[in-house]
Design a protein around this motif. Structure first.
Motif, short mmCIF file in Angstrom:
data_model
loop_
_atom_site.label_atom_id
_atom_site.label_comp_id
_atom_site.label_asym_id
_atom_site.label_seq_id
_atom_site.Cartn_x
_atom_site.Cartn_y
_atom_site.Cartn_z
N LYS A 125 0.87 -1.19 0.00
CA LYS A 125 0.00 0.00 0.00
C LYS A 125 0.90 1.23 0.00
N THR A 126 0.70 2.12 -0.99
CA THR A 126 1.64 3.23 -1.13
C THR A 126 0.97 4.59 -1.35
N SER A 127 1.74 5.60 -1.02
CA SER A 127 1.45 6.96 -1.48
C SER A 127 2.77 7.54 -1.95
N SER A 128 2.84 7.88 -3.23
CA SER A 128 4.06 8.53 -3.74
C SER A 128 4.17 9.93 -3.17
N TRP A 129 3.03 10.57 -3.00
CA TRP A 129 3.03 11.95 -2.49
C TRP A 129 3.56 12.01 -1.06
N GLN A 130 3.10 11.08 -0.23
CA GLN A 130 3.50 11.10 1.18
C GLN A 130 4.62 10.11 1.49
N LYS A 131 5.16 9.47 0.44
CA LYS A 131 6.26 8.50 0.58
C LYS A 131 5.91 7.38 1.57
N LEU A 132 4.71 6.86 1.45
CA LEU A 132 4.31 5.76 2.33
C LEU A 132 4.46 4.43 1.59
N GLY A 133 5.06 3.45 2.24
CA GLY A 133 5.19 2.11 1.67
C GLY A 133 6.20 1.98 0.54
N ILE A 134 6.71 3.09 0.07
CA ILE A 134 7.58 3.11 -1.12
C ILE A 134 8.85 2.28 -0.92
N GLU A 135 9.46 2.37 0.27
CA GLU A 135 10.76 1.73 0.50
C GLU A 135 10.64 0.20 0.54
N LEU A 136 9.42 -0.33 0.54
CA LEU A 136 9.25 -1.79 0.57
C LEU A 136 9.40 -2.41 -0.82
N ILE A 137 9.28 -1.59 -1.86
CA ILE A 137 9.20 -2.14 -3.21
C ILE A 137 10.56 -2.61 -3.76
N GLU A 138 11.59 -1.80 -3.65
CA GLU A 138 12.88 -2.20 -4.24
C GLU A 138 13.42 -3.50 -3.64
N PRO A 139 13.35 -3.69 -2.31
CA PRO A 139 13.81 -4.97 -1.76
C PRO A 139 13.01 -6.17 -2.27
N LEU A 140 11.72 -5.95 -2.55
CA LEU A 140 10.90 -7.06 -3.06
C LEU A 140 11.37 -7.49 -4.46
N ILE A 141 11.89 -6.54 -5.22
CA ILE A 141 12.36 -6.85 -6.58
C ILE A 141 13.66 -7.67 -6.54
N GLN A 142 14.29 -7.71 -5.37
CA GLN A 142 15.51 -8.52 -5.22
C GLN A 142 15.16 -9.98 -4.94
N LEU A 143 13.93 -10.24 -4.52
CA LEU A 143 13.55 -11.59 -4.10
C LEU A 143 12.92 -12.37 -5.25
N THR A 144 13.26 -13.66 -5.35
CA THR A 144 12.79 -14.41 -6.51
C THR A 144 11.97 -15.66 -6.15
N THR A 145 11.89 -16.02 -4.88
CA THR A 145 11.03 -17.17 -4.54
C THR A 145 9.90 -16.71 -3.62
N GLN A 146 8.77 -17.41 -3.68
CA GLN A 146 7.63 -17.06 -2.82
C GLN A 146 7.99 -17.25 -1.36
N GLU A 147 8.86 -18.22 -1.09
CA GLU A 147 9.31 -18.47 0.27
C GLU A 147 10.01 -17.22 0.83
N GLU A 148 10.94 -16.68 0.03
CA GLU A 148 11.67 -15.47 0.45
C GLU A 148 10.71 -14.29 0.61
N ILE A 149 9.76 -14.20 -0.31
CA ILE A 149 8.83 -13.07 -0.28
C ILE A 149 7.92 -13.15 0.94
N ARG A 150 7.40 -14.33 1.23
CA ARG A 150 6.58 -14.53 2.43
C ARG A 150 7.36 -14.15 3.70
N GLN A 151 8.62 -14.59 3.74
CA GLN A 151 9.47 -14.32 4.90
C GLN A 151 9.70 -12.81 5.04
#
Ligand SMILES: Nc1nc2c(ncn2[C@@H]2O[C@H](COP(=O)(O)OP(=O)(O)OP(=O)(O)O)[C@@H](O)[C@H]2O)c(=O)[nH]1
Ligand SMILES: [Mg+2]
Length: 166
Positions: A125-151
């Motif tokens: 859940k994000t707001s670009s205007w208020q910079k909410l949730g934004i920092e969670l996205i780049e680390p998610l792009i580093q993960l490649t298995t559902q196991e890692e993503i769930r963790q």
């Protein structure tokens, strides 16, 4: 291949603003007319999902990425994706809800709409205007298995992040 994400979602849903915020760039108010490649992100015009004529462009571009962001505007009552759209794109799925700062944002509705599109995966859940949730996205792009993503979702324990499975 370096991990890279394609952002798809409706016209004016906030894709380009999200890309610029992720890359720390100034947002231009322009409507996206064609594919835009910048660093680890590919931005697409909203027309690509709103008009089935362009689906083949989405399929072709998906070959160049490892992840796909399915973007849902929190202020919009409709989903621009056909149901289960992600089944046709064999890439790692990430749901992103935009504009959660807006007074008319509806979180439950946005989550429900994304669950019709994605088979499983994280929702941010994000707001670009208020910079909410934004920092969670780049680390998610580093993960490649559902196991890692769930963790990751579990470890972050963030109000802006959840995991959906059906
Ligand atoms: N309230 C709010 N508005 C936002 C946010 N992010 C973007 N917007 C607004 O939403 C509108 C559309 O933003 P864009 O990023 O250009 O949307 P887009 O999905 O790239 O649109 P197309 O390129 O036409 O497909 C603009 O008026 C933005 O200012 C946000 O976090 N909160
Ligand atoms: Mg755009």
């Amino acid at each position: 291949m370096k991990n890279r994400v394609m952002i798809i979602g409706g016209v004016q849903a906030g894709k380009s603003t999200l890309m610029n915020t992720l890359l720390g760039k100034e947002s231009s108010a322009n409507k996206t007319q064609a594919l835009v490649y910048d660093d680890w992100i590919v931005d697409t015009p909203g027309e690509y999902v709103e008009n089935p004529m362009y689906y083949r462009n989405i399929m072709a571009t998906s070959l160049e990425v490892t992840h796909v962001i399915y973007l849902q505007d929190a202020t919009s009552a409709r989903s621009v994706f056909p149901p289960q759209f992600s089944l046709g794109i064999p890439k790692i799925q990430i749901g992103v809800i935009t504009k959660i700062d807006a007074p008319n944002a509806n979180m439950e509705r946005a989550i429900a709409l994304l669950k019709n599109v994605m088979t499983h995966g994280p929702i941010v859940k994000t707001s670009s205007w208020q910079k909410l949730g934004i920092e969670l996205i780049e680390p998610l792009i580093q993960l490649t298995t559902q196991e890692e993503i769930r963790q990751f979702v579990k470890d972050r324990d963030s109000p802006y992040l959840m995991y959906c499975s059906q």
